[in-house]
Enzyme design. Structure first.
Site: not given
Ligand code: UD1
Length: 421
Positions: A22-23, A118, A123, A308, A400
């Site tokens: 999915k991701n 969320c 996030r 995850d 999802r």
């Molecule tokens: C992706 C995955 C999700 C997984 C996560 C961590 C997808 C669609 N989703 O989510 O299933 O749980 O990686 O492995 O691929 N953060 C910030 N600022 C930012 C971006 C992130 O502070 O601009 C923080 C987030 O709040 C979180 C952490 O960094 O605490 C990890 O987030 P991130 O690695 O970006 O996860 P996603 O890409 O949202």
């Protein structure tokens, strides 16, 4: 809203095919926005998140057609009509922010709704935005939208992520493929989904080096072409189904699985006393006798233990012989499954980002509520091991991220059914 009814206590035996990730698919789909030529994705998972991303791409004027029962996605952005990603779609799924980098890189402008928080944490998307700014984007945050422009196009830059964010790395990587000059992304995320994205972009003509390490170098090109790409196996679905025989006893072969996708997770399962072997077709997982051992787990970016899989691992440790400590280091509020597992008789003490789980001999079936995607499947796993009936409500979260969960588990002997609302 549908619920899932599980009658626990059956050992599982058989095989489970693992779908495409999915991701990975959610970041490969927006890559179509980078090119006029078609992008075809094979091995796509059949999930509601994928339908939401298709809807978002169509709202921009792209073509997104599911073929072969949804396993093949035919995408084309030759005739985009809009660079506006509307709140109504973006709010459904955070991954929608991944259209920002590609739109900006190809058209020099984009308006994307901020995805908001969320259930599992705030996030923010600050890292996505900082990376694009480093490439010359002008950003204005107003009315809940990111208004981004780059009238002269994006230019290559050296950028270091303060945290190895998966989504921010994907957005920056896609944007950099069409930027002028060289981009060096430091402290980049190393997840297999990023490696998969880089492979697809390279098939489209991008020049990328270093994916899978923390430094990715991208040499911008003038245009990208079309490609056909097979989506990598879903390591989270794989890990989830590896936990099924671990929690119930029995032996299940996860078809399409490989150790390189689940290294740190498989090591913890092994420490818990689970047997894992590589076969020609995937990974075979067995629990032959007795209770599992308690193990301590801390979530980390890849190659560490994935956040995850934390909820599902907690379900297993609820039945372990001893006390385990689970530390959640990626999301600040990702223990919402704990009170639900406690309704099933689990002994869990949550304090901040740490959960202390003392195993009990047997969980007991109960009505429980799914609070997010991975929490919902952890409750199903717990239900498979519990005595009596468990009804998991609010399973739209499950749809999802897991296709045909009831079919896959019942093929191995689980007593599980969906109750339509
Ligand atoms: C992706 C995955 C999700 C997984 C996560 C961590 C997808 C669609 N989703 O989510 O299933 O749980 O990686 O492995 O691929 N953060 C910030 N600022 C930012 C971006 C992130 O502070 O601009 C923080 C987030 O709040 C979180 C952490 O960094 O605490 C990890 O987030 P991130 O690695 O970006 O996860 P996603 O890409 O949202």
């Amino acid at each position: 809203m549908d619920s899932i009814l599980v009658r626990g206590g059956q050992p599982l035996n058989g095989e489970i095919p693992i779908a495409g990730a999915k991701n990975a698919c959610l970041t490969l789909m927006p890559a179509t926005l980078l090119s006029e030529e078609p992008l075809t994705l094979t091995n796509a998972p059949r999930l509601s998140d994928i339908a939401t991303m298709s809807e978002l791409l169509r709202s921009l004027g792209a073509e997104a057609t599911a073929m072969q029962d949804g396993k093949v996605l035919a995408l084309s952005s030759h005739n985009l009509s809009s660079q506006h990603a509307d709140y109504d779609i973006v709010r459904k799924m955070r991954a929608s922010i991944l259209v920002l980098g590609p739109l900006l890189a190809r058209f020099g402008q984009a308006e994307v709704s901020l995805p908001g928080g969320c259930a599992i944490g705030a996030r923010p998307v600050d890292l996505h935005l900082k990376a694009l700014e480093a490439m010359g984007a002008k950003l204005d945050l107003r009315d809940g939208y990111v208004h981004a422009t780059a009238p002269q196009g994006l230019r290559g830059a050296q950028f270091r992520f303060a945290f190895a964010s998966v989504g921010a790395t994907e957005n920056a990587l896609m944007a950099a493929t069409l930027a002028k000059g060289t981009t060096v992304l430091e402290n980049a995320a190393r997840e297999p989904e990023i490696v998969d994205l880089a492979r697809c972009l390279r098939a489209m003509g991008a020049q990328i080096d270093g994916e899978g390490t923390s430094t990715i170098t991208i040499e911008g090109v003038d245009r990208l072409g079309g490609a056909t790409h097979r989506v990598v196996t879903d390591r989270i679905e794989l890990g989830t189904y590896m936990l099924a025989p671990a929690i119930t006893g029995g032996e299940v072969e996860c078809l399409g699985g490989s150790m390189e996708l689940v290294g740190a997770f498989a090591e913890k399962l092994h420490d818990a006393g689970i047997e894992i072997s590589e076969t020609k077709r995937g990974l075979k997982v067995a629990r032959k006798n007795g209770r599992v051992n308690a193990v301590d787990v801390a979530t980390e970016p890849f190659p560490g233990f994935p956040t995850d899989l934390q909820a599902q691992m907690m379900a297993l440790l609820c039945t372990a012989d001893g006390t385990s400590v689970l530390e959640e280091k990626i999301f600040e509020n990702r223990f919402m499954h704990a009170p639900e597992l406690m309704r099933m008789g689990a002994d869990i003490d949550v304090s901040g980002g740490t959960a202390t789980v003392t195993g009990v001999e047997r969980l007991k079936g109960a009505p429980v509520m799914a609070t997010d995607l991975r929490a919902s499947v952890s409750l199903i796993l717990a239900g498979l091991a519990a005595e009596g009936e468990t009804v998991v409500s609010r399973v739209y979260h499950l749809d999802r991220g897991y296709e045909h969960v009831e079919t896959k588990l019942s093929a191995c002997g689980a007593q599980i059914e969906r109750i339509a609302a």
